[in-house]
Design an enzyme around this catalytic site. Structure first.
Site, PDB file in Angstrom:
ATOM      1  CE  LYS A 189      -1.632   2.733   2.888  1.00 17.64           C
ATOM      2  NZ  LYS A 189      -1.651   3.932   2.064  1.00 17.64           N
ATOM      3  CD  GLU A 192      -2.429   8.966   2.805  1.00 16.44           C
ATOM      4  OE1 GLU A 192      -3.084   8.999   3.486  1.00 16.44           O
ATOM      5  OE2 GLU A 192      -2.189   7.539   2.621  1.00 16.44           O
ATOM      6  CG  LEU A 258      -0.573 -12.412  19.574  1.00 11.49           C
ATOM      7  CD1 LEU A 258       0.007 -13.895  20.208  1.00 11.49           C
ATOM      8  CD2 LEU A 258      -0.272 -11.278  20.551  1.00 11.49           C
ATOM      9  CD  GLU A 264      13.630   4.116   8.723  1.00  8.69           C
ATOM     10  OE1 GLU A 264      13.385   4.913   9.444  1.00  8.69           O
ATOM     11  OE2 GLU A 264      13.727   3.980   7.187  1.00  8.69           O
ATOM     12  N   GLY A 266      11.031   7.282  12.621  1.00 14.70           N
ATOM     13  CA  GLY A 266      11.816   9.146  12.198  1.00 14.70           C
ATOM     14  C   GLY A 266      12.880   8.882  13.247  1.00 14.70           C
ATOM     15  CB  CYS A 298      13.066   8.203   8.795  1.00 14.25           C
ATOM     16  SG  CYS A 298      12.021   8.312   8.912  1.00 14.25           S
ATOM     17  CD  GLU A 397      11.250  12.849  11.872  1.00 14.64           C
ATOM     18  OE1 GLU A 397      11.857  12.224  10.748  1.00 14.64           O
ATOM     19  OE2 GLU A 397       9.735  12.063  11.577  1.00 14.64           O
TER      20      GLU A 397
END
Length: 504
Positions: A189, A192, A258, A264, A266, A298, A397
């Site tokens: 995905k 957007e 579960l 991963e 910032g 990041c 950040e």
């Protein structure tokens, strides 16, 4: 009288490019809702593409297709054959690098030379894991002389990859390569804000000859398609790159079944410069580390700590270098950095610049919009001084082209300042003292620490964060553990009848 002069009418804007199909089960299918995502070119603020929008029902179809492929044709392929398909995909990505880069630049605003480099590096990532596909081994365990005990590494199942908007194809390769090499199937995905380039990548997956359903691409909004994907009972693992607040929500949703999670998130990366370092080289890398990708990374070196004897000159020179960075249109080959990817991200950066000034900071350069670029989500590279490590500009950040330079007096203070953060993705230091290099590198709380360079990301090097910067690792052979389950098998070899513990 001479007729009045007329200005020529502006040329009509080109019709948006249409990507009106999702890639599910090896077929191009219309979204069930019929809705489309409008992708904005951040350099013009105009719609440049319309992309099919997936909803929860489309996600159901994609997961079903991935599960069918996992149990069917994909499971029957040898690891070597899986590797051959990945190698074919890498070749196609190199062939179409210019086209993929153009789409990504239109989507997220990065300069074309940057996105082309990212596509070529993504192909290297895929090729690396193509070679790893038939080298995922178990182990024999000397359990007992009269038994054979060994382990197998098996795929975890259907992997959901939730991708960010700053480097879609590049960061997709970090997940796609190891997941497929290990025998998993995937539902991707894209964000957007940048949905188009993953549709283009899906076309190459199809051309490479992967079995139907091994890779599925469902662009959509996080609150709809993303939420459905991470909650789906048919998904075994979620790999996400993005904000830690979203990672928390994913973890809560994934807890019901579960699911495995790799995050991963910032960073607020420390860039430490000791006075004995090669300051010219350190300055060049500091400029690139803070402002590449318009600061939308990041691992941006956004907190620059400089030993006090070198501090003032280094800060002034960094600001001078930042002032020479050419901010411009992404498709212009002269451009160094482009716009921020969205209006929301530009507004966020502008708020942090205003906040830095309110907190008493001083901007040595930048702080506004380039005068020559009245449209688009552009922000000038900005260097702040006169703020402590406790300021919000130092702790939060920004994800924009903003760096803060802070002095320190000794090694102990440098380490304390570097580690005084909720994040721990990358860190770096510059020094000519080899013992200090190892000593300080060992004390920095980050998943990747570099000495006399910064963020040497490579497909061979494990990458991931401490603290709020994430869970798990990507890249390197280490990542294959994240995409496999360990099964232990014990075979009894003794011909002696077992003793009966319930005998009289």
């Amino acid at each position: 009288m001479a007729p009045a002069a007329h200005s020529p009418s502006p040329a009509p804007a080109p019709e948006p490019r249409r990507y009106d199909r999702l890639f599910i089960g090896g077929a191009w299918v219309a979204p069930r809702s019929g809705r489309m995502i409008r992708s904005i070119d951040p350099s013009t603020e105009e719609v440049w593409a319309e992309v099919a929008e997936a909803d929860a029902s489309d996600v159901d179809d994609a997961v079903a297709a991935a599960r069918s492929a996992l149990r069917g044709p994909w499971s029957r392929l040898s690891p070597t054959r899986r590797g051959e398909l990945l190698a074919r995909l890498a070749t196609l990505m190199r062939r179409d690098a210019d086209r993929l880069a153009e789409v990504e630049s239109r989507d997220n605003g990065k300069p074309l030379r940057d996105t082309r480099g990212e596509v070529l590096r993504a192909a290297d990532w895929i090729a690396f894991f193509a070679g790893a596909a038939d080298k995922i081994n178990g182990e024999q365990i000397p359990f007992r002389p009269d038994a054979l005990a060994y382990t197998r590494r098996e795929p975890v199942g259907v992997v959901a990859a939730i991708l960010p908007w700053n480097s879609p194809i590049s960061l997709c390769s970090w997940k796609l390569g190891p997941a497929l090499a290990a025998g998993n199937t995937m539902v991707l995905k894209p964000a957007e804000q940048t949905p188009a380039s993953l549709i283009e990548l899906a076309r190459l997956v199809e051309e490479a000859g992967f079995p139907d359903g091994v890779v599925n691409v469902v662009p959509g909004f996080g609150a709809i398609a993303g939420a459905a994907l991470v909650a789906h009972k048919g998904v075994a693992k979620v790999s996400f790159t993005g904000d830690h607040r979203t990672a928390r929500k994913i973890m809560v949703s994934a807890a019901d079944t579960l699911k495995r999670c790799t995050f991963e998130c910032g960073g607020k990366s420390p860039y430490i410069v000791f006075a004995d370092a090669d300051l010219d080289k350190g300055l060049t890398v500091a400029t690139h580390s803070a402002f590449r990708s318009t600061g939308q990374s990041c691992s941006a070196g956004s907190r620059v700590f400089v030993e006090r004897p070198a501090y003032e000159a280094f800060a002034e020179r960094l600001a001078a270098r930042a002032g020479r960075i050419r901010v411009g249109m992404p498709l212009d080959p002269r451009t160094h950095i482009g716009p921020q990817t969205s209006a929301e991200q530009r507004e966020k950066t502008e708020r942090y610049i205003a906040l830095g000034l309110e907190e008493g900071g001083r901007a040595l350069c930048g702080g506004g919009r380039p005068a020559s670029l009245p449209r688009g989500y552009f922000v000038e590279p900005t260097v702040f001084v006169d703020l402590p490590n406790t300021a919000r500009l130092a702790r939060e950040e920004v994800f924009g082209p903003v760096a803060l330079v802070i002095p320190f007096d000794d090694e102990e203070e440098a380490v304390a300042l570097a580690n005084d953060t909720d994040y721990g993705l990358v860190g770096g230091l510059w020094t000519s003292d080899v013992t200090r290099a190892h000593r300080v590198a060992g004390r920095i709380e980050a998943g990747l620490v570099s000495v006399n360079t910064f963020r040497p990301v490579h497909h061979m090097l494990p990458y991931g964060g401490f603290k709020m910067s994430g869970i798990g690792r990507e890249n390197g052979l280490e990542v294959l553990k994240e995409y496999t389950e360990v099964k232990t098998i014990v075979v009894e070899l003794s011909s002696e009848p077992p003793g009966d513990p319930f005998a009289d």
